[in-house]
Design an enzyme around this catalytic site. Structure first.
Site, PDB file in Angstrom:
ATOM      1  N   LYS A  85       1.047  -1.177  -0.074  1.00  0.00           N
ATOM      2  CA  LYS A  85       0.023  -0.029   0.065  1.00  0.00           C
ATOM      3  C   LYS A  85       0.793   1.286  -0.038  1.00  0.00           C
ATOM      4  O   LYS A  85       0.601   2.244  -0.731  1.00  0.00           O
ATOM      5  CB  LYS A  85      -0.949  -0.059   1.194  1.00  0.00           C
ATOM      6  CG  LYS A  85      -2.054  -1.375   1.271  1.00  0.00           C
ATOM      7  CD  LYS A  85      -3.002  -1.314   2.348  1.00  0.00           C
ATOM      8  CE  LYS A  85      -2.374  -1.371   3.770  1.00  0.00           C
ATOM      9  NZ  LYS A  85      -1.742  -2.703   3.659  1.00  0.00           N
ATOM     10  N   THR A  86       1.964   1.381   0.867  1.00  0.00           N
ATOM     11  CA  THR A  86       2.750   2.545   0.901  1.00  0.00           C
ATOM     12  C   THR A  86       3.533   2.663  -0.532  1.00  0.00           C
ATOM     13  O   THR A  86       3.610   3.680  -0.830  1.00  0.00           O
ATOM     14  CB  THR A  86       3.968   2.159   2.032  1.00  0.00           C
ATOM     15  OG1 THR A  86       2.923   2.104   3.209  1.00  0.00           O
ATOM     16  CG2 THR A  86       4.789   3.666   2.339  1.00  0.00           C
ATOM     17  N   ARG A 133       6.916  -8.039   2.133  1.00  0.00           N
ATOM     18  CA  ARG A 133       7.727  -7.560   3.125  1.00  0.00           C
ATOM     19  C   ARG A 133       8.221  -8.804   3.854  1.00  0.00           C
ATOM     20  O   ARG A 133       9.319  -8.663   4.350  1.00  0.00           O
ATOM     21  CB  ARG A 133       6.793  -6.894   4.105  1.00  0.00           C
ATOM     22  CG  ARG A 133       7.631  -6.092   5.138  1.00  0.00           C
ATOM     23  CD  ARG A 133       6.827  -5.188   6.385  1.00  0.00           C
ATOM     24  NE  ARG A 133       6.132  -4.133   5.390  1.00  0.00           N
ATOM     25  CZ  ARG A 133       5.020  -3.418   5.946  1.00  0.00           C
ATOM     26  NH1 ARG A 133       4.666  -3.947   6.952  1.00  0.00           N
ATOM     27  NH2 ARG A 133       4.476  -2.485   5.296  1.00  0.00           N
TER      28      ARG A 133
END
Length: 339
Positions: free
Chosen positions: A66-67, A219
């Site tokens: 999202k980031t 991640r």
């Protein structure tokens, strides 16, 4: 008085290892194909009209990009990005200070936007719709409303808990997109890209081994890759093989399904102590020495997704797959054909 200054250990050379792992363009962003195509169409359309992009809302579990997408949007639009988060904006004045400094076309990224104070959220509505800010000056009989015009900007919100976002705020985003977990095949591509950036020697089998244990999350995949790289540097002259990857992940208690030490502990309590019977979340939390909300938000989603536990009105139950994964015999209540 003598002043002492402590120099930060983070310097420019560190950025080589921290920044490039995050894709900088949509073409580098692997996975989420349908979502990526929508964003590309909207960016091209906005560029053609020479207008800022519509407000966007990204939802989904942490670590899925999202980031990263917010930074890609700003870069693609040739705009600056201002990054903040919902819990940080405590007062309307904080929001006003941020919005008033935005230039035409800038991107404002608010992470965990569901945590915005409701009063602050009310001030955000006219800013999103009319690019204006209505502020109340003074108080009592001296109170007066002042309207401040804002530059046209793009608000990009991100949330891991879409259900906590109020309906009025959610409806003001013209685009709402959800990111889903990645397949192991897509994670392999991400890991191969990351290994080249980190200058790590890794074969396909070791890449698959890491991808299969990454819980569908880029991640986590990149974090595991960094750990395996460190392990290989000390134990195997820096070259990552399948055996080295397995040994490295075994050292930090990541099993073949990607379960960590706490995940396995939860399953053992359900299978060994309660033989698959329902267990309340409070009882389970005490048994494993963890907070109930941590179990619900961090561990349970992946265990449920893998079909290892299920939620019932009476509590959490281990499935037949959980017994099979731990190598435990199935209690009589289970049908052997379930595995």
């Amino acid at each position: 008085m003598t002043q002492h200054f402590i120099e930060s250990s983070f310097c420019e050379k560190d950025r080589v290892f921290e920044v490039p792992l995050r894709p900088q363009t949509l073409s580098d962003f692997v996975g989420q194909e349908h979502l990526r195509e929508q964003i590309e169409v909207q960016i091209l359309a906005a560029q053609g009209r020479k207008e800022p992009l519509n407000h966007c809302l990204f939802s989904g579990p942490p670590g899925l990009g999202k980031t990263t997408l917010s930074h890609i949007i700003a870069s693609s639009m040739g705009s600056d990005i201002v990054v903040t988060s919902g819990p940080v904006i405590e007062r309307a004045g904080d929001l006003a200070g941020i919005l008033s400094k935005l230039k035409e076309g800038d991107v404002l990224f608010i992470d965990e936007i569901h945590a915005l104070n409701r009063t602050v959220e009310e001030y955000l509505y006219p800013a999103m719709e009319d690019f204006a800010l209505d502020l109340v000056i003074d108080s009592g009989s001296s109170a007066r409303s002042v309207k401040i015009k804002l530059c046209r900007f793009t608000l990009v919100g991100a949330t891991t808990r879409l259900g906590l976002l109020s309906a009025p705020l959610r409806s003001r985003f013209q685009t709402s997109l959800r990111l889903d977990y990645y397949t192991p095949q897509v994670l392999e591509n991400i890991l191969m890209r990351s290994s080249k950036i980190l200058n790590v020697s890794m074969d396909l089998e070791s890449c698959q081994e890491i991808a299969n244990r990454s819980r569908g999350t880029p991640r986590i995949a990149n974090n595991l890759l960094r750990w395996v790289r460190d392990f290989a540097q000390i134990k195997a002259d820096g070259k990552i093989t399948k055996k080295i990857a397995q040994d490295a992940l075994k050292m930090i208690c990541i099993d073949a399904k990607g379960l960590d030490e706490m995940d396995v502990k939860i399953l053992k309590v359900l299978t060994d102590h309660y033989q698959g019977r329902p267990v309340g979340i409070q009882t389970l939390a005490v048994a494993v020495g963890e907070e109930p909300h941590t179990l619900e938000e961090v561990h349970e989603p992946f265990l449920i997704m893998q079909g290892l536990i299920q939620r019932t009105p009476r509590g959490r139950e281990a499935t037949a797959l959980a017994f099979h994964h731990l190598g435990r015999p199935l209690p009589d209540k289970y049908d052997n054909n379930e595995v």
